[in-house]
Design a protein around this motif. Structure first.
Motif, short mmCIF file in Angstrom:
data_model
loop_
_atom_site.label_atom_id
_atom_site.label_comp_id
_atom_site.label_asym_id
_atom_site.label_seq_id
_atom_site.Cartn_x
_atom_site.Cartn_y
_atom_site.Cartn_z
N VAL A 16 -0.77 8.12 15.83
CA VAL A 16 -0.13 7.34 16.89
C VAL A 16 -0.87 6.02 17.10
O VAL A 16 -0.25 4.97 17.29
N TRP A 17 -2.20 6.05 17.02
CA TRP A 17 -2.96 4.82 17.21
C TRP A 17 -2.58 3.78 16.16
O TRP A 17 -2.35 2.62 16.47
N PHE A 18 -2.48 4.22 14.89
CA PHE A 18 -2.10 3.27 13.85
C PHE A 18 -0.72 2.70 14.13
O PHE A 18 -0.48 1.51 13.95
N LEU A 19 0.18 3.56 14.59
CA LEU A 19 1.53 3.08 14.91
C LEU A 19 1.49 2.06 16.05
O LEU A 19 2.22 1.07 16.02
N THR A 20 0.64 2.29 17.06
CA THR A 20 0.58 1.33 18.16
C THR A 20 0.11 -0.02 17.65
O THR A 20 0.58 -1.06 18.09
N SER B 63 8.96 -4.15 14.58
CA SER B 63 9.42 -5.32 15.32
C SER B 63 10.12 -4.97 16.63
O SER B 63 10.29 -5.83 17.48
N GLU B 64 10.55 -3.71 16.79
CA GLU B 64 11.26 -3.36 18.02
C GLU B 64 10.52 -2.31 18.82
O GLU B 64 9.76 -1.52 18.28
N GLN B 65 10.81 -2.31 20.11
CA GLN B 65 10.20 -1.30 20.96
C GLN B 65 10.66 0.10 20.53
O GLN B 65 11.81 0.30 20.16
N LYS B 66 9.72 1.04 20.54
CA LYS B 66 10.06 2.42 20.21
C LYS B 66 9.62 3.32 21.36
O LYS B 66 8.68 3.01 22.08
N SER B 67 10.31 4.45 21.48
CA SER B 67 9.97 5.37 22.56
C SER B 67 8.70 6.16 22.20
O SER B 67 8.34 6.27 21.03
N ASP B 68 8.05 6.70 23.21
CA ASP B 68 6.87 7.54 22.96
C ASP B 68 7.23 8.69 22.01
O ASP B 68 6.45 9.07 21.15
N GLU B 69 8.45 9.24 22.20
CA GLU B 69 8.87 10.37 21.35
C GLU B 69 8.90 9.96 19.89
O GLU B 69 8.54 10.72 19.00
N TRP B 70 9.36 8.73 19.66
CA TRP B 70 9.43 8.25 18.27
C TRP B 70 8.03 8.25 17.65
O TRP B 70 7.85 8.71 16.53
N LEU C 20 -0.89 10.35 23.91
CA LEU C 20 0.36 10.89 24.45
C LEU C 20 1.24 9.78 25.03
O LEU C 20 2.45 9.97 25.19
N LYS C 21 0.62 8.65 25.36
CA LYS C 21 1.39 7.56 26.00
C LYS C 21 1.19 6.23 25.27
O LYS C 21 0.57 5.30 25.80
N PRO C 22 1.74 6.12 24.07
CA PRO C 22 1.52 4.90 23.28
C PRO C 22 2.02 3.63 23.97
O PRO C 22 1.36 2.59 23.90
N ASN C 23 3.18 3.71 24.62
CA ASN C 23 3.73 2.48 25.23
C ASN C 23 2.84 1.98 26.38
O ASN C 23 2.64 0.77 26.53
N ASP C 24 2.32 2.93 27.17
CA ASP C 24 1.41 2.54 28.25
C ASP C 24 0.15 1.91 27.69
O ASP C 24 -0.40 0.97 28.27
N TYR C 25 -0.29 2.43 26.56
CA TYR C 25 -1.51 1.90 25.93
C TYR C 25 -1.30 0.43 25.55
O TYR C 25 -2.13 -0.42 25.86
N LEU C 26 -0.15 0.16 24.94
CA LEU C 26 0.10 -1.22 24.48
C LEU C 26 0.14 -2.21 25.64
O LEU C 26 -0.23 -3.37 25.49
N LYS C 27 0.60 -1.72 26.80
CA LYS C 27 0.74 -2.62 27.96
C LYS C 27 -0.59 -3.21 28.39
O LYS C 27 -0.65 -4.24 29.05
N GLY D 83 -0.95 -9.43 21.97
CA GLY D 83 -0.23 -8.42 21.22
C GLY D 83 1.11 -8.11 21.85
O GLY D 83 1.33 -8.36 23.04
N LEU D 84 2.03 -7.55 21.04
CA LEU D 84 3.36 -7.22 21.55
C LEU D 84 3.30 -5.96 22.40
O LEU D 84 2.53 -5.06 22.14
N LYS D 85 4.12 -5.91 23.42
CA LYS D 85 4.25 -4.71 24.23
C LYS D 85 5.67 -4.65 24.77
O LYS D 85 6.40 -5.65 24.70
N GLY D 86 6.05 -3.49 25.31
CA GLY D 86 7.38 -3.34 25.86
C GLY D 86 8.43 -3.77 24.86
O GLY D 86 8.40 -3.39 23.71
N ALA D 87 9.35 -4.62 25.31
CA ALA D 87 10.44 -5.06 24.44
C ALA D 87 10.16 -6.41 23.80
O ALA D 87 11.06 -7.05 23.28
N ASP D 88 8.89 -6.86 23.84
CA ASP D 88 8.51 -8.17 23.26
C ASP D 88 9.00 -8.30 21.83
O ASP D 88 9.04 -7.34 21.08
N LYS D 89 9.34 -9.56 21.49
CA LYS D 89 9.66 -9.86 20.09
C LYS D 89 8.89 -11.10 19.68
O LYS D 89 8.54 -11.91 20.54
N VAL D 90 8.61 -11.21 18.41
CA VAL D 90 7.87 -12.40 17.96
C VAL D 90 8.79 -13.61 18.00
O VAL D 90 9.88 -13.56 17.45
#
Lengths: 330, 467
Positions: free
Chosen positions: B371-375, B384-391, B448-455, B460-467
């Motif tokens: 999961v860390w590598f994915l984050t 390039s797109e936001q993904k859910s924690d489940e993904w 367990l909470k990759p999206n929260d981690y990115l925030k 770096g990109l987080k949430g629904a950010d796009k380059v």
């Protein structure tokens, strides 16, 4: 009995024929090359001391000689390891046969890394394969386009277009095509071997084609007339008239081809990481140990020496098949 | 005949376990009943495994040299690969049966970034083992901004903030700041980016949806790919100003006096996951016994490397120094492998954890590592797109296969060769390490909470950010 040319001066010297002349002959034959080599070794060891790289000094002749011995020792050690490997394997197979009566043992080839000597063998095998197949393609093409001016004009542009292409340009294309076409569960040859062989073939056949064509095209008019007068059938015409008189040129082409093939092979192996001397050099370069440069230098000298031997081999072959035994070949 | 039956039975059971593992993370508990199954003969005995000339390939070399592969009835040929691209292509095409691999490669191939193939890992090869090195010239520039102790030695860990003024000077002179890493989805790329960003330097974004895979959008430091063994030479030639790579290529720079390692990755993220043993998923489906036996051999090798407080490391160094493995000088390899690390020439420091092969459950393929590598892929735009924690969790389960690991571990326990205490407790293990803030920037990571981690990251990109 006639002695080979090489020994004549010694025999004459022993018999006491004109010692002064014999000595000067011997000096020319043996002394001058030796002096050349000695001067080279001195220049080399002198220069080596003054070239400092980030991996230490450039190796001189002594270090290279030591590494050469090390490489031989490693080969010996690897051979012993291989033996132990087969013994262990037999013991394991025997044990398994007891536990599993259906088991049919197969002897697996040794899994250790190839040594320097193994790499030399691989390279030689690859170059001969490529050269033989290349010659079998190039000589007939050369004869055909040498016989017909029209055909020559049609094919020539293609030859001229591909002749100057660097082997390194072929390599990526060959790699992709071979990996796409040569797919099998248990391939007879390694893909890497086929890639380097084809690359070598593509870069080396051109001089054989051109030289053969020129040789065939310049067969003396007298001989062609003889053929006409005797009304020889085409096959006899080619085998009895064209090929024998074109032999010197064909061999000139073959010798150039083999030289190119050998050079190209090392480059191809370095780039495609296929086993052989090229890979040996590349691996050493990547290792970046203090021994790397000496080892690469050993390989350089061995490559040069083998290249020289290959050329001599072709020369001997040429002398053997050439009808004009008095022609000076060098 | 009865043996034949056994083999079939165990194969069926293996399949069952594989399915159980795929059902969900809690599936781990499903293994207990099957622990007694004996692993059958290997279906494929001759294997070709690839590696890159780095000290962390050690488990492969040791498993070969110490006969662990042969004990499992496997005849393995180890083959050095020219670079990571060639290596992953080899595994995907089947020319290699498995390899010492970057975790990012297995993950990226599975989600279709770069290669497109289902790769997986049943075995994590080591923790830590990388460092970041800069050229002497850059170090001269950085030194005035590095805090020194009473003896005048730099205080570690050194923040990339010390590098920032050097980059600004370079830029004023019209020169871009360039660094090397080993592969776009490599641990090294993410570590280097992490360190730079933590010091306020933007390492640039990827934008694969626009075909931009150079990763230099908005970059203050331009990162490009250089194969590990060529790092020192490339830096010496002036093409790059520094690099992040595994050993021995940082110590090599010190020995050759061309650069200074400034930080080890253990100081960027304490006990971070490094390489994995990667293979195709269908290889396991086709040859389950071979796969499990491979993992068994690798487990033995990993333990050998760490046994008795690293007592075997000296011997390991001798083996790795052979030209067919890493091939660098023994002294260079020994530096990092035996628990010390030389920063500035003469500044030798104890780094007992520079390479961990078995301790701290280093070999267990934790989902949270994947999961860390994915984050990080998401953070830098490779996803390039936001993904859910489940993904994130789903991909992690596809690629990281503790189920296979457990089959091998249980077999070793059954054979009496390992103690259960040497492995994580399989009854309670969820595959997620507890949340940790042992990063250079102190940010807390909870798998367990990759999206929260990115925030939490400024750069770096987080949430629904796009380059």
């Amino acid at each position: 009995m006639k002695l080979p040319l090489f020994f004549e001066p010694y025999a004459n010297l022993a018999k006491g024929h004109n010692p002064k002349l014999q000595m000067s002959l011997i000096f020319k034959q043996l002394g001058l090359p030796l002096i050349g080599l000695l001067v080279f070794l001195m220049l080399w060891s002198g220069a080596a001391k003054n070239i400092e790289t980030s991996l230490g000094n450039f190796p001189g002749p002594v270090e290279v000689y030591q590494q050469f011995n090390n490489l031989l020792d490693e080969h010996q050690a690897e051979k012993e390891k291989a033996e132990a490997f087969y013994q262990r394997q037999e013991a394991r197979n025997a044990a398994r046969m007891e536990a599993d009566p259906d088991f049919v043992p197969t002897i697996r080839p040794y899994t250790g890394a190839p040594t320097f000597i193994d790499q030399i063998k691989t390279s030689l095998f690859t170059v001969f394969t490529a050269f033989l197949i290349g010659s079998l393609i190039a000589i007939p093409i050369g004869i055909l386009i040498g016989m017909s001016d029209g055909l020559y004009r049609a094919v020539n542009p293609v030859i001229q277009l591909f002749k100057p292409v660097s082997p390194l340009a072929w390599l990526p294309l060959v790699t992709l095509v071979v990996s796409a076409l040569y797919v099998s569960e248990s391939p007879m040859f390694q893909t890497a071997f086929i890639v380097s062989a084809i690359t070598v073939l593509l870069s080396s056949i051109w001089s054989t084609i051109i030289n053969t064509a020129v040789g065939v095209a310049t067969v003396s008019k007298d001989l062609l007339n003889v053929s006409k007068v005797l009304n020889l059938n085409p096959w006899t015409h080619v085998t009895k008239i064209l090929v024998p008189s074109a032999i010197p040129m064909i061999f000139t082409g073959l010798r150039i081809s083999l030289g190119i093939a050998w050079m190209v092979l090392i480059a191809a192996e370095m780039l495609s990481q296929s086993p052989g001397l090229g890979k040996f050099i590349w691996d050493q370069f990547q290792n970046g140990s203090s021994e790397s440069m000496s080892r690469i230098m050993v390989a350089v000298l061995v490559i040069g020496f083998i290249g020289f031997l290959l050329d001599r081999l072709m020369l001997v072959l040429q002398k053997f098949v050439s009808w004009d035994k008095s022609a000076v070949l060098r | 005949m009865s043996n034949q039956k056994n083999t079939n039975l165990s194969r069926r059971q293996l399949l069952k376990t594989a399915i159980a593992g795929a059902i969900g993370m809690s599936g781990a508990t499903g293994f207990i009943n099957l622990a007694q199954a004996k692993v059958g003969w290997p279906e494929k005995e001759e294997l070709k495994l690839g590696f890159i000339k780095l000290t962390d390939m050690a488990p492969l070399a040791i498993a070969y040299e110490k006969g662990f592969f042969e004990e499992e009835g496997l005849y393995v040929t180890l083959e050095a690969q020219a670079n990571w691209r060639v290596l992953v292509d080899g595994v995907v095409s089947g020319a290699l049966d498995g390899a010492h691999m970057l975790p990012g490669q297995a993950i990226a191939a599975t989600i279709g970034y770069g290669n497109n193939a289902e790769l997986m890992t049943p075995f994590s090869m080591d923790l830590n083992g990388n460092a970041i090195t800069v050229s002497n010239r850059i170090w001269e520039g950085m030194r005035p901004y590095v805090k020194l102790d009473a003896e005048g030695k730099p205080i570690h860990p050194i923040s990339a903030a010390a590098l920032k003024p050097v980059i600004e000077t370079l830029n004023k002179q019209g020169e871009a700041f360039k660094m090397g890493m080993v592969f776009p989805v490599s641990t090294h790329n993410y570590e280097l980016r992490y360190w730079l960003a933590a010091g306020g330097i933007h390492p640039g974004f990827y934008a694969p949806e626009r075909g931009d895979t150079a990763g230099m959008i908005n970059a203050q430091a331009q990162l490009s790919v250089t194969p590990p063994p060529q790092m020192p030479a490339t830096m010496d030639a002036g093409t790059i100003h520094g690099y992040c790579v595994g050993e021995p290529w940082n110590q090599q720079a010190v020995f050759r006096n061309i650069g200074v390692p400034v930080i080890s990755n253990n100081n960027i993220w304490r006990n971070n996951p490094e390489k994995v043993f990667g293979m195709r998923k269908d290889f396991y489906e086709q040859y389950p016994n071979t796969t499990i036996r491979l993992v068994k051999a690798l487990l033995k090798a990993a333990r050998w490397l760490d046994e008795n407080n690293n007592a075997n490391r000296k011997e390991a160094v001798k083996i790795l120094a052979r030209p067919i493995y890493v091939g660098a000088d023994e002294a260079v390899i020994a530096n990092s492998m035996t628990g010390t690390f030389e920063y500035e020439k003469g500044d030798q420091r104890a780094e007992p954890d520079f390479n961990i092969f078995f301790r701290n459950h280093a070999t267990y393929p934790f989902y949270s590592d994947a999961v860390w590598f994915l984050t990080q892929m998401r953070r830098w735009g490779q996803i390039s797109e936001q993904k859910s924690d489940e993904w994130y969790h789903q991909v992690a389960q596809q690629v990281y296969r503790p189920d296979i690991y457990q089959l091998a571990a249980k077999e070793l326990i059954r054979e009496g060769k390992f103690k259960p205490s040497e492995f994580p407790d399989f009854l309670t293990e969820t595959g997620f390490k507890p949340a940790t803030n042992e990063f250079i920037d102190g940010i807390t990571y909870d798998g367990l909470k990759p999206n929260d981690y990115l925030k939490q990251f400024e750069i770096g990109l987080k949430g629904a950010d796009k380059v």
